[in-house]
Scaffold this active site. Structure first.
Site, PDB file in Angstrom:
ATOM      1  N   CYS A 104      -0.746  -8.704   4.967  1.00  0.00           N
ATOM      2  CA  CYS A 104      -1.236  -7.479   4.239  1.00  0.00           C
ATOM      3  C   CYS A 104      -2.686  -7.701   4.774  1.00  0.00           C
ATOM      4  CB  CYS A 104      -1.308  -7.534   2.548  1.00  0.00           C
ATOM      5  SG  CYS A 104      -2.309  -6.262   1.814  1.00  0.00           S
ATOM      6  N   ASN A 205       7.429  -4.792  14.718  1.00  0.00           N
ATOM      7  CA  ASN A 205       6.818  -3.551  13.869  1.00  0.00           C
ATOM      8  C   ASN A 205       5.557  -3.323  14.289  1.00  0.00           C
ATOM      9  OD1 ASN A 205       5.106  -4.113  10.878  1.00  0.00           O
ATOM     10  ND2 ASN A 205       6.286  -2.157  11.282  1.00  0.00           N
TER      11      ASN A 205
END
Length: 333
Positions: A104, A205
């Protein structure tokens, strides 16, 4: 030779967007093999089960979305013992694995030593994963999601090796640093470097918006599996189109009933004051794939009343407001 479709397609965790309502809808569309929940922040205390259930209500139903797709709860924090204790608790609720967040980029998260900030501390990462792996009974998998680093990618391989050596069963790599944020491009070739350096599965990703980009990502990264985030939110038929080259994705006409299903779910399970915002938020993402979504968004952008927004979007008022008993039942379900 035709490109090989991915072995697995995962739906990414996206704080404030990909909650249980959107997971429900996107997994109904199809093509997704597994979801990872929004992060559950662990800050020095053992969380009660109700906290896990609020963020991952699928735990009430065998850890599956209504479409039958597994959801893996994701924990985030920097205290190894506390994360391990919470991982053991959530593992006892029957999920299909536990995920740990080292990716994050949010400033408020990183200021408190969570998320991508830990990519400067591979020793701490190793302690967190090792403690979690000891606390979570096998065969429940423990996975991790990382970025390439904080300001540069010089320690990316070191961090991934720390994860794998400490017991992570799988690593998802978002191919950008914290400093990159979500700015293109994604550096898929660095995923390949990581994949070659560890002995656990690595999932690619980052910056996959089309089937062509998905296959290119697999080719460059050397991975056989993908995690989709904003690309899937913007184009709900993306996973199906990646898996089946003959599938063109969803047309806007096919998308409309999907969006209506989302509204009906939000209306029952989300607080009234937040409903209009949730609809506009997804419409805003859909503009990338559908011009019609852009037109609809322009019409309702300034509307904050859910009933009025419903009239504009669907040409009708919503049904009567759910009773308190209905809302309680919905939250339990």
């Amino acid at each position: 030779m035709s490109p090989t479709p991915p072995r697995l397609i995962l739906l990414a965790p996206m704080e404030g967007l990909l909650d249980f309502t959107l997971r429900d809808i996107l997994t109904r569309v199809g093509g997704v093999d597994r979801c990872v929940s929004e992060f559950i922040r662990v800050t020095g205390t053992l969380l009660p089960e109700r906290v896990f259930l609020r963020i991952v209500p699928e735990l009430r139903h065998g850890g599956l979305t209504p479409a039958g797709v597994p959801v893996r709860p994701q924990l985030m924090g920097s205290d190894a013992a506390c994360i391990a204790e919470n991982a053991a608790r959530v593992a006892g609720m029957g999920p299909h694995g536990v995920d740990l967040n080292f990716g994050c980029p949010a400033k408020v998260v990183n200021r408190h030593g969570g998320g991508a900030a830990l990519l400067d501390e591979p020793e701490t990462i190793a302690r967190i994963i090792s403690a979690t792996r000891r606390a979570v009974p096998r065969p429940t998998p423990v996975s991790a999601k990382m970025r390439l680093g904080v300001r540069c990618d010089s320690r990316a391989i070191e961090c991934a090796q720390a994860m794998a050596d400490a017991g992570a069963d799988e690593i998802v790599v978002h191919a950008r640093t914290k400093l990159h944020g979500y700015k293109p491009p994604a550096y898929w070739e660095r995923i390949d470097d990581i994949r070659r350096a560890v002995r656990v599965p690595v999932i690619a990703n980052g910056e996959v918006w089309t089937p062509h980009e998905a296959l290119r990502c697999l080719e460059v990264s050397g991975c056989d599996s993908l995690m989709l985030g904003r690309g899937m939110v913007s184009d709900p038929g993306l996973a199906l189109a990646i898996r089946h080259p003959s599938h063109a994705g969803l047309t806007w006409e096919e998308m409309l009933p999907v969006f209506r299903q989302f509204w009906e779910l939000v209306r029952v399970k989300i607080d009234r004051h937040a409903r209009a915002g949730r609809l506009k938020q997804w419409l805003n993402y859909l503009r990338r794939r559908y011009p019609e979504a852009g037109e609809a968004y322009a019409t309702v952008r300034t509307i904050n009343d859910a009933d009025l927004l419903c009239r504009h979007l669907f040409g009708e008022l919503p049904p009567a407001e759910p009773t308190r008993d209905q809302l309680v039942t919905a939250s339990v379900d």
